[in-house]
Design an enzyme around this catalytic site. Structure first.
Site, PDB file in Angstrom:
ATOM      1  N   LEU A  66     -47.341  62.596 -52.562  1.00 14.84           N
ATOM      2  CA  LEU A  66     -47.426  61.684 -51.425  1.00 14.84           C
ATOM      3  C   LEU A  66     -47.327  62.518 -50.151  1.00 14.84           C
ATOM      4  CD1 LEU A  66     -45.089  58.716 -52.460  1.00 14.84           C
ATOM      5  CD2 LEU A  66     -47.553  58.583 -52.084  1.00 14.84           C
ATOM      6  N   ASP A  67     -48.158  62.211 -49.147  1.00 13.11           N
ATOM      7  CA  ASP A  67     -48.067  62.888 -47.861  1.00 13.11           C
ATOM      8  C   ASP A  67     -46.675  62.668 -47.269  1.00 13.11           C
ATOM      9  OD1 ASP A  67     -50.720  63.648 -48.021  1.00 13.11           O
ATOM     10  OD2 ASP A  67     -51.443  61.877 -46.958  1.00 13.11           O
ATOM     11  N   PRO A  68     -46.214  63.571 -46.385  1.00 17.05           N
ATOM     12  CA  PRO A  68     -44.909  63.365 -45.742  1.00 17.05           C
ATOM     13  C   PRO A  68     -44.782  61.991 -45.081  1.00 17.05           C
ATOM     14  CG  PRO A  68     -45.673  65.585 -45.322  1.00 17.05           C
ATOM     15  CD  PRO A  68     -46.800  64.875 -46.021  1.00 17.05           C
ATOM     16  N   LEU A  69     -45.842  61.513 -44.432  1.00 16.07           N
ATOM     17  CA  LEU A  69     -45.808  60.202 -43.783  1.00 16.07           C
ATOM     18  C   LEU A  69     -45.541  59.078 -44.783  1.00 16.07           C
ATOM     19  CD1 LEU A  69     -46.572  58.351 -41.230  1.00 16.07           C
ATOM     20  CD2 LEU A  69     -48.863  58.283 -42.248  1.00 16.07           C
ATOM     21  N   ALA A  70     -46.051  59.227 -45.999  1.00 17.17           N
ATOM     22  CA  ALA A  70     -46.019  58.148 -46.994  1.00 17.17           C
ATOM     23  C   ALA A  70     -44.653  58.004 -47.653  1.00 17.17           C
ATOM     24  CB  ALA A  70     -47.089  58.393 -48.051  1.00 17.17           C
TER      25      ALA A  70
END
Length: 318
Positions: A66-70
């Site tokens: 998962l991306d850091p934002l997610a």
């Protein structure tokens, strides 16, 4: 139940940290737990902060970054469970995402740098709902250049960051969008367009990599005005980029858009809100964060609170 064991379990990842940092933090606890380590290794690791070499004493990985934002479901495999992780790369996943109109970024999300601004006031709920039809079913999707997808052995994002021309255009890939719904429109929010913009050097690098001109048109909100934001819910095949759906959808309605929140609500049988009989819930990240600071007391079965929590959510792998 016999210990040590191999297993799969879901962690409810928070927005902010990388998936790898989550895995490393959980691994610090796993390598000192009788759930997953034999008595000899437990004694060896007792009270120690593990080095990178020490972490290799047990196999552990995740079933889809998962991306850091997610935030949301991050499937973790321990021991023989790591051999099962590949099935989660291609399984059906469910997401909930907030799209902010009027701004496009290099990464297609709010962690990126602003590439262009576009009108958004003309966009209506009816326009968005009508446009969704083009993104349902089997579609061809072009991954964003800021992705880990490799071309000639090099991640795409390296081409963009280093200004290396792509050897060839990014090829669209077939993906399946099983369902895609607009669930909230024009929500109240405090999201803002990213303030970070591309430097002249970065613009040149991106243009060199993609062969496309990078522009930043003047289209700013009036005082007290916030750009339209809406929430999508979707069920998609493995390999689908939610950021690309948001980006392409915004273009379809004559605007620009970027993802400002992204939650993976389900990955295979692991879900934030279990609904089906075979579903498994996820261990809240706070459980691991608290245990990393203080383990607390063991219960009558000799387990810490975090171990009991994991035990109630895991799937044993023989």
């Amino acid at each position: 139940m016999q210990f040590p064991m191999s297993a799969l379990f879901g962690v409810a990842k928070p927005s902010g940290p990388t998936s790898m940092s989550i895995i490393n933090d959980v691994k610090e606890l796993v390598t000192q737990s009788k759930l997953f380590m034999d008595a000899e290794k437990l004694e060896k690791n007792k009270g120690k902060k593990l080095s990178r070499r020490g972490r290799n004493e047990i196999k552990m990985g995740q079933g889809g970054t998962l991306d850091p934002l997610a935030d949301g479901v991050l499937v973790v495999g321990v021991g023989k469970g790591t051999k099962k992780l590949s099935q989660f790369l291609d399984c059906v996943k469910e997401y909930r995402t907030t799209v902010l109109l009027g701004c496009e970024t290099d990464s297609y999300d709010s962690d990126g740098s602003r590439v262009a601004l576009a009108p958004w006031r003309h966009v209506t709920r009816e326009q968005v709902e009508s446009a969704l039809d083009k993104f349902r079913g089997q579609i061809q999707q072009t991954p964003p250049i800021f992705s880990a997808l490799k071309m000639d052995g090099r991640p795409l994002y390296e081409y963009a960051r280093q200004g290396i021309p792509l050897p060839r255009p990014i090829e669209p890939r077939p993906v399946t969008v099983h369902s895609l719904e607009l669930v909230e429109w024009n929500i109240k929010h405090d999201f803002k367009w990213p303030e970070q913009t591309l430097s002249d050097q970065q613009k040149s690098a991106m243009e060199t990599a993609t062969g496309e001109c990078v522009a930043d048109a003047a289209e700013t909100p009036e005082e007290g005005e916030v750009p339209t934001a809406f929430v999508l819910q979707m069920r998609v095949s493995g390999g689908t980029y939610v950021r690309s759906i948001a980006h392409d959808l915004a273009h379809e309605v004559g605007s620009a858009g970027c993802v400002v929140t992204l939650t993976r609500t389900r990955q295979g049988q692991f879900a934030l809100s279990p609904e089906e009989e075979d579903d498994k819930g996820c261990v809240p990240w706070e459980v691991f964060a608290k245990a990393s600071v203080e383990l607390g007391e063991k219960d009558s079965s000799g387990l810490y609170a975090w171990e009991q929590e994991v035990l109630s959510h895991l799937e044993v792998v023989a």
